[in-house]
Design a protein around this motif. Sequence first.
Motif, PDB file in Angstrom:
ATOM      1  N   PRO A 264       0.830  -1.208   0.000  1.00  0.00           N
ATOM      2  CA  PRO A 264       0.000   0.000   0.000  1.00  0.00           C
ATOM      3  C   PRO A 264       0.866   1.261   0.000  1.00  0.00           C
ATOM      4  O   PRO A 264       1.991   1.269   0.512  1.00  0.00           O
ATOM      5  CB  PRO A 264      -0.799  -0.119   1.300  1.00  0.00           C
ATOM      6  CG  PRO A 264      -0.783  -1.568   1.639  1.00  0.00           C
ATOM      7  CD  PRO A 264       0.547  -2.064   1.164  1.00  0.00           C
ATOM      8  N   ARG A 265       0.329   2.317  -0.559  1.00  0.00           N
ATOM      9  CA  ARG A 265       1.015   3.612  -0.522  1.00  0.00           C
ATOM     10  C   ARG A 265       1.280   3.999   0.936  1.00  0.00           C
ATOM     11  O   ARG A 265       0.450   3.790   1.811  1.00  0.00           O
ATOM     12  CB  ARG A 265       0.149   4.669  -1.200  1.00  0.00           C
ATOM     13  CG  ARG A 265       0.812   6.053  -1.278  1.00  0.00           C
ATOM     14  CD  ARG A 265      -0.048   7.007  -2.079  1.00  0.00           C
ATOM     15  NE  ARG A 265      -1.409   7.062  -1.541  1.00  0.00           N
ATOM     16  CZ  ARG A 265      -2.500   7.211  -2.283  1.00  0.00           C
ATOM     17  NH1 ARG A 265      -2.400   7.276  -3.604  1.00  0.00           N
ATOM     18  NH2 ARG A 265      -3.694   7.283  -1.726  1.00  0.00           N
ATOM     19  N   GLY A 266       2.450   4.553   1.198  1.00  0.00           N
ATOM     20  CA  GLY A 266       2.803   4.958   2.552  1.00  0.00           C
ATOM     21  C   GLY A 266       3.706   3.968   3.257  1.00  0.00           C
ATOM     22  O   GLY A 266       4.236   4.261   4.338  1.00  0.00           O
ATOM     23  N   TYR A 267       3.898   2.793   2.666  1.00  0.00           N
ATOM     24  CA  TYR A 267       4.801   1.800   3.248  1.00  0.00           C
ATOM     25  C   TYR A 267       6.207   1.956   2.659  1.00  0.00           C
ATOM     26  O   TYR A 267       6.365   2.118   1.441  1.00  0.00           O
ATOM     27  CB  TYR A 267       4.292   0.382   2.984  1.00  0.00           C
ATOM     28  CG  TYR A 267       3.319  -0.105   4.023  1.00  0.00           C
ATOM     29  CD1 TYR A 267       3.693  -1.064   4.951  1.00  0.00           C
ATOM     30  CD2 TYR A 267       2.034   0.422   4.092  1.00  0.00           C
ATOM     31  CE1 TYR A 267       2.805  -1.506   5.915  1.00  0.00           C
ATOM     32  CE2 TYR A 267       1.130  -0.006   5.057  1.00  0.00           C
ATOM     33  CZ  TYR A 267       1.527  -0.975   5.969  1.00  0.00           C
ATOM     34  OH  TYR A 267       0.646  -1.401   6.927  1.00  0.00           O
ATOM     35  N   THR A 268       7.216   1.910   3.524  1.00  0.00           N
ATOM     36  CA  THR A 268       8.615   1.907   3.091  1.00  0.00           C
ATOM     37  C   THR A 268       9.079   0.471   2.932  1.00  0.00           C
ATOM     38  O   THR A 268       8.797  -0.384   3.775  1.00  0.00           O
ATOM     39  CB  THR A 268       9.500   2.630   4.126  1.00  0.00           C
ATOM     40  OG1 THR A 268       9.082   3.989   4.231  1.00  0.00           O
ATOM     41  CG2 THR A 268      10.967   2.572   3.722  1.00  0.00           C
ATOM     42  N   VAL A 269       9.779   0.205   1.841  1.00  0.00           N
ATOM     43  CA  VAL A 269      10.268  -1.144   1.541  1.00  0.00           C
ATOM     44  C   VAL A 269      11.797  -1.154   1.555  1.00  0.00           C
ATOM     45  O   VAL A 269      12.444  -0.234   1.049  1.00  0.00           O
ATOM     46  CB  VAL A 269       9.751  -1.621   0.167  1.00  0.00           C
ATOM     47  CG1 VAL A 269      10.412  -2.931  -0.248  1.00  0.00           C
ATOM     48  CG2 VAL A 269       8.238  -1.783   0.209  1.00  0.00           C
ATOM     49  N   GLY A 270      12.355  -2.194   2.146  1.00  0.00           N
ATOM     50  CA  GLY A 270      13.782  -2.455   2.067  1.00  0.00           C
ATOM     51  C   GLY A 270      13.965  -3.889   1.621  1.00  0.00           C
ATOM     52  O   GLY A 270      13.123  -4.744   1.917  1.00  0.00           O
ATOM     53  N   VAL A 274      19.164  -4.205  -5.378  1.00  0.00           N
ATOM     54  CA  VAL A 274      19.050  -2.779  -5.696  1.00  0.00           C
ATOM     55  C   VAL A 274      17.820  -2.563  -6.569  1.00  0.00           C
ATOM     56  O   VAL A 274      17.362  -3.466  -7.261  1.00  0.00           O
ATOM     57  CB  VAL A 274      20.309  -2.287  -6.443  1.00  0.00           C
ATOM     58  CG1 VAL A 274      21.535  -2.383  -5.553  1.00  0.00           C
ATOM     59  CG2 VAL A 274      20.531  -3.075  -7.730  1.00  0.00           C
ATOM     60  N   PRO A 275      17.243  -1.344  -6.542  1.00  0.00           N
ATOM     61  CA  PRO A 275      16.079  -1.068  -7.399  1.00  0.00           C
ATOM     62  C   PRO A 275      16.441  -1.168  -8.882  1.00  0.00           C
ATOM     63  O   PRO A 275      17.482  -0.688  -9.313  1.00  0.00           O
ATOM     64  CB  PRO A 275      15.684   0.363  -7.013  1.00  0.00           C
ATOM     65  CG  PRO A 275      16.296   0.582  -5.661  1.00  0.00           C
ATOM     66  CD  PRO A 275      17.567  -0.207  -5.661  1.00  0.00           C
ATOM     67  N   LYS A 276      15.557  -1.816  -9.620  1.00  0.00           N
ATOM     68  CA  LYS A 276      15.752  -1.908 -11.069  1.00  0.00           C
ATOM     69  C   LYS A 276      15.233  -0.661 -11.756  1.00  0.00           C
ATOM     70  O   LYS A 276      15.755  -0.246 -12.811  1.00  0.00           O
ATOM     71  CB  LYS A 276      15.021  -3.146 -11.596  1.00  0.00           C
ATOM     72  CG  LYS A 276      15.206  -3.423 -13.071  1.00  0.00           C
ATOM     73  CD  LYS A 276      14.503  -4.715 -13.470  1.00  0.00           C
ATOM     74  CE  LYS A 276      14.707  -5.063 -14.928  1.00  0.00           C
ATOM     75  NZ  LYS A 276      14.013  -6.329 -15.296  1.00  0.00           N
ATOM     76  N   ALA A 277      14.180  -0.080 -11.167  1.00  0.00           N
ATOM     77  CA  ALA A 277      13.576   1.130 -11.722  1.00  0.00           C
ATOM     78  C   ALA A 277      12.861   1.853 -10.586  1.00  0.00           C
ATOM     79  O   ALA A 277      12.770   1.345  -9.459  1.00  0.00           O
ATOM     80  CB  ALA A 277      12.597   0.780 -12.843  1.00  0.00           C
ATOM     81  N   ALA A 278      12.372   3.035 -10.877  1.00  0.00           N
ATOM     82  CA  ALA A 278      11.642   3.801  -9.864  1.00  0.00           C
ATOM     83  C   ALA A 278      10.341   3.083  -9.529  1.00  0.00           C
ATOM     84  O   ALA A 278       9.741   2.413 -10.387  1.00  0.00           O
ATOM     85  CB  ALA A 278      11.361   5.204 -10.383  1.00  0.00           C
ATOM     86  N   PRO A 279       9.866   3.189  -8.273  1.00  0.00           N
ATOM     87  CA  PRO A 279       8.593   2.569  -7.905  1.00  0.00           C
ATOM     88  C   PRO A 279       7.453   3.094  -8.781  1.00  0.00           C
ATOM     89  O   PRO A 279       7.458   4.247  -9.224  1.00  0.00           O
ATOM     90  CB  PRO A 279       8.420   2.978  -6.440  1.00  0.00           C
ATOM     91  CG  PRO A 279       9.798   3.287  -5.951  1.00  0.00           C
ATOM     92  CD  PRO A 279      10.521   3.867  -7.137  1.00  0.00           C
ATOM     93  N   VAL A 280       6.469   2.212  -8.992  1.00  0.00           N
ATOM     94  CA  VAL A 280       5.305   2.565  -9.810  1.00  0.00           C
ATOM     95  C   VAL A 280       4.077   2.542  -8.928  1.00  0.00           C
ATOM     96  O   VAL A 280       3.781   1.538  -8.268  1.00  0.00           O
ATOM     97  CB  VAL A 280       5.144   1.578 -10.985  1.00  0.00           C
ATOM     98  CG1 VAL A 280       3.873   1.897 -11.766  1.00  0.00           C
ATOM     99  CG2 VAL A 280       6.375   1.623 -11.891  1.00  0.00           C
ATOM    100  N   GLU A 281       3.317   3.654  -8.907  1.00  0.00           N
ATOM    101  CA  GLU A 281       2.107   3.738  -8.086  1.00  0.00           C
ATOM    102  C   GLU A 281       0.871   3.606  -8.971  1.00  0.00           C
ATOM    103  O   GLU A 281       0.778   4.195 -10.048  1.00  0.00           O
ATOM    104  CB  GLU A 281       2.056   5.062  -7.332  1.00  0.00           C
ATOM    105  CG  GLU A 281       0.846   5.176  -6.416  1.00  0.00           C
ATOM    106  CD  GLU A 281       0.857   6.432  -5.569  1.00  0.00           C
ATOM    107  OE1 GLU A 281      -0.198   6.752  -4.971  1.00  0.00           O
ATOM    108  OE2 GLU A 281       1.909   7.102  -5.498  1.00  0.00           O
ATOM    109  N   LYS A 282      -0.083   2.792  -8.487  1.00  0.00           N
ATOM    110  CA  LYS A 282      -1.332   2.600  -9.217  1.00  0.00           C
ATOM    111  C   LYS A 282      -2.413   2.153  -8.251  1.00  0.00           C
ATOM    112  O   LYS A 282      -2.231   1.177  -7.511  1.00  0.00           O
ATOM    113  CB  LYS A 282      -1.147   1.555 -10.320  1.00  0.00           C
ATOM    114  CG  LYS A 282      -2.392   1.307 -11.162  1.00  0.00           C
ATOM    115  CD  LYS A 282      -2.140   0.280 -12.249  1.00  0.00           C
ATOM    116  CE  LYS A 282      -3.373   0.023 -13.097  1.00  0.00           C
ATOM    117  NZ  LYS A 282      -3.125  -1.005 -14.143  1.00  0.00           N
ATOM    118  N   GLY A 283      -3.518   2.877  -8.232  1.00  0.00           N
ATOM    119  CA  GLY A 283      -4.665   2.499  -7.415  1.00  0.00           C
ATOM    120  C   GLY A 283      -4.368   2.437  -5.927  1.00  0.00           C
ATOM    121  O   GLY A 283      -4.878   1.556  -5.228  1.00  0.00           O
ATOM    122  N   GLY A 284      -3.561   3.356  -5.426  1.00  0.00           N
ATOM    123  CA  GLY A 284      -3.243   3.369  -4.001  1.00  0.00           C
ATOM    124  C   GLY A 284      -2.200   2.347  -3.586  1.00  0.00           C
ATOM    125  O   GLY A 284      -1.920   2.187  -2.397  1.00  0.00           O
TER     126      GLY A 284
END
Length: 727
Positions: A264-270, A274-284
Motif C-alpha cells: 500500500p502507498r505509505g509503506y517503506t520497503v527495504g 538494488v532497485p531496477k527502476a523507480a517505484p510505480v504507483e497505481k490504485g493506491g
Amino acid sequence: MHTSRAAAVLLAVLSMWGATAHAAPALPAAGACPEIPLAGADAAAVRTPSAADAWGGARGGSEATLSNRVVAYSIDAELDPVKHTIKGKQALTWRNRSAQPVCSVYLHLYLNGFEGHGSTFMTEQRASESGFRSDVDTKDGEYGYIRLDKVAQGGAAAKWRFVQPDGGPKTDRSVVRIDLPQPVAPGASTTLDIDFFDQLPRVVARTGYYGSFHLVAQWFPKIGVLELPGERGATAPRWNAHEFHLHSEFYADFGSYDVRITVPRGYTVGSTGVPKAAPVEKGGKVTHNYVQDDVHDFAWTADKRYAKPMTQVWNGPNGPVQVSVLYTPEYASNAKPVLQATIDSLKYFSDTLGGYPYKSATAVIPPYGADEAGGMEYPTFFTADSTAQDEPGTPGRFALDFVTVHEFGHGYFYGILASNEFEEPYLDEGMNEYWDQRMMTARKQDIVLTKPWMQLYGIGTRIAPFEMERLGASLGDPADPLGGNSWERLSSGSYNTVYTRTATAMRQIEALVGTPAMERAMKLYYARWKFRHPSTADLQAALAEGTGRADIVDAAFDAFIYGTGKVDDRVSSIKSEEILPLPGYRDYKGQRVLVGGKQIDKAIDALREKWKKAHPKAKAWEGAFPYRSIVVVRRDGLAVPQTLRVKFADGSQRDMAVTGSGSWQRFVFVGPAKAVSAQLDPDDNIRLDSDELNDSRTAEANGDAARRWFRDFAMLLQSLFALLATV
C-alpha cells in the motif's frame, strides 16, 4: 463455531492432510530417468575434499559472472498488511548441471515450519531443553504457512507430494517433491510457473509480522540443491533438501532474482538487491522492483512506521556501496551506530577476506515488540538488534555493534561462501563468529561491566571478546562435535557452542600457527571457495595449506570439529626444598664412617652460619645449599601442545615443553634458587582449556585465583547475554 461443526471440520482436515501426506508419487515414464536420492538424515561434516572443478571451479575474477548461476527467480508478490498475507507468482528457471536427465525436483516451503505443532521445527522446539532464541509462544491466529496453488511446466500441471527427508513427522510440510511432466535433459534448463500464497506468522524465528512491521523471509518456494560427484563428498548425483529444523538455516544454489513487491502507498520497503527502476504507483498501491545477481536467497521488509532511512555511500574496492539503515522512531538512536558498524564491517571484511562484491548493504532495526526479527542475515540485507543504544563499552552498546557486525559478516560466510547450514552449521555461524570477534578485538571494543564513574576510580571489569566466547563454550563438557549437523544435538545449549566453541578453537589454531599465517590461510579459503559451497574438508585443506602447519590444523579438526575433545591440563603440585647432606655411611680416608643425624645437623648449621657471614646482604631465599624444585602436571584431556613456565626466586624462569601423552608429567629443577610459581600456557595459546584456574600454582598461597574466579564469573554472565544476541 458450534462444537459438532468444529469436530466435523477437524475430521475433514485431518483426512485431507493424511491423503496429502501419504499420496503415492507420480512416477515418470518407465526408463525416463533414474531416481536421484536425497542426502541422508545423518549427513554432517564432510571429510573428503571437494574436486577442483566442483561448482564450476574456483572463481578467479575473469568469468562473466561472479557465480556459476544455476537458478533464476522472477517473482511478483503483493502484501496485504492487514491480513499479513502475500499473494505470489514466480517463474523458477533451473539448470540441470548433471550428466543425467532429471524427472523430479524438490522445493523448500520454509514457512510451513510455522503452520502448527506438527511441523519438524515446532516438534523440535517443544523438545528443546534450553529453549530457542526468546522462546516466543505462537498462539491461535499467529501461525503462518505457505500454500502451493499451481505448479506447471510448459503449461502442463505438475504433481507434488510432501516428503520428510530426515525422518521427521509425517505432518511436516517443509519439503515438497515435484514430479515433472517432462524430464530435464543433462545441461538443459526448465521453468516452473508457480502460484503460491503466504500467511505470515506473528514474528517468530526471524520472519513474520508485528503490527504494521513485516519481515518477509523464508517466504517463496525455493528449489533444493542437486549436488554432483566431487561436491561436498558426493560420489553420485544427490538432492540436498533437508526439512526445516529448529536450528537449521539454509543452503541453495546461486542465481539471479528479479522481484516485484507491491505494498500500500505509505509503506517503506527495504530489500535484498538494488532497485531496477523507480517505484510505480497505481490504485493506491506501489510496486517496487528489486534485482540481484549471484546470490542464493532473497528477503524484504515493509512498514508504514519506518522513518526516513539513514544512508551513506561507502567506496569499496569493487565500487560504491549504498548503505542503508531502516528503523522506527523509537530506535532512532540506534541508527547511527548500526550505520557506522556496517561501514566498518564493509572495510574490515574487504581488507581481511576479499572485496565486498555487491552494490548495496541494508540493515533493518526491528521495532519494539519484534525482537524475534532481530539478528538474521540474508544476501545484502540483514536485521540488527533493537537493544536500546547505550554508551560505548557498555553491554548494551556492545550488543548493538556486535550483532550488526555478526549479521553483516554472514554476508560473507553464509552469503558468498554459501556453506550448507543444515549439515555443517559451524562453517557459517562459528567461522563468522570467529572473524567477527577478530574485528571487535581490532576495534578494541571490550565489554565494560561497570559504570564510567567507577572506572575513574580504577574500579572496572573488562571482558575481551574472545574471553566471552571461551567462557560460553562448554569447554568442560562438549556434548557434540562442532562439525555435527544442526538437528542431531543434545540441546539448544549444545547447538549454541557452534558459535562459541568454534570461535575459540579457531583462535587456538591462530595462536599456535601465528596471526600472519592464519590471515593468509583465511584469504586463501575465501579466494578458493567464494561463490561455491565449501565443506569442512575444504576449510581444513585451505587452513593447512595456508598456514603451512597441517599438523596443528589436522589435530585440531580431529579433536574438536569431528570429535568432542576436551582439554584440561593443570599444575597439580609445586614444591622446593634445599638439597642437604643426609645421615649415613661415608667414605673417609679409606674407611666407611657412619655420620649420624646430629652430626649432620650440626654441620648444616655451621655451614649456614659461615655462609651468612660471607654474604651479609643476601636475600631471604639465598643460602649455602642449592634447591631441588619439583612441578607435577596432570593431563585429564587431549595431549595438546603445551608449555610450562616455572619462575624462580632469583627472577629467572624456565620454559618446558609438556610432551607426555600419559595422565601426568614430572619436572625436576636443581639450582641456586627455589621455584616460586608454575604456569601452564603462559602465552594463552590454548584457548580450549576447560579450566584456566588450575593452570597455575604458587609455592605460597595468594589471592590471584580468587580474583580471577570473580572475573570469570562476571564474564560468564556476559557470555549468556551475547549468545542470546547472536543466535
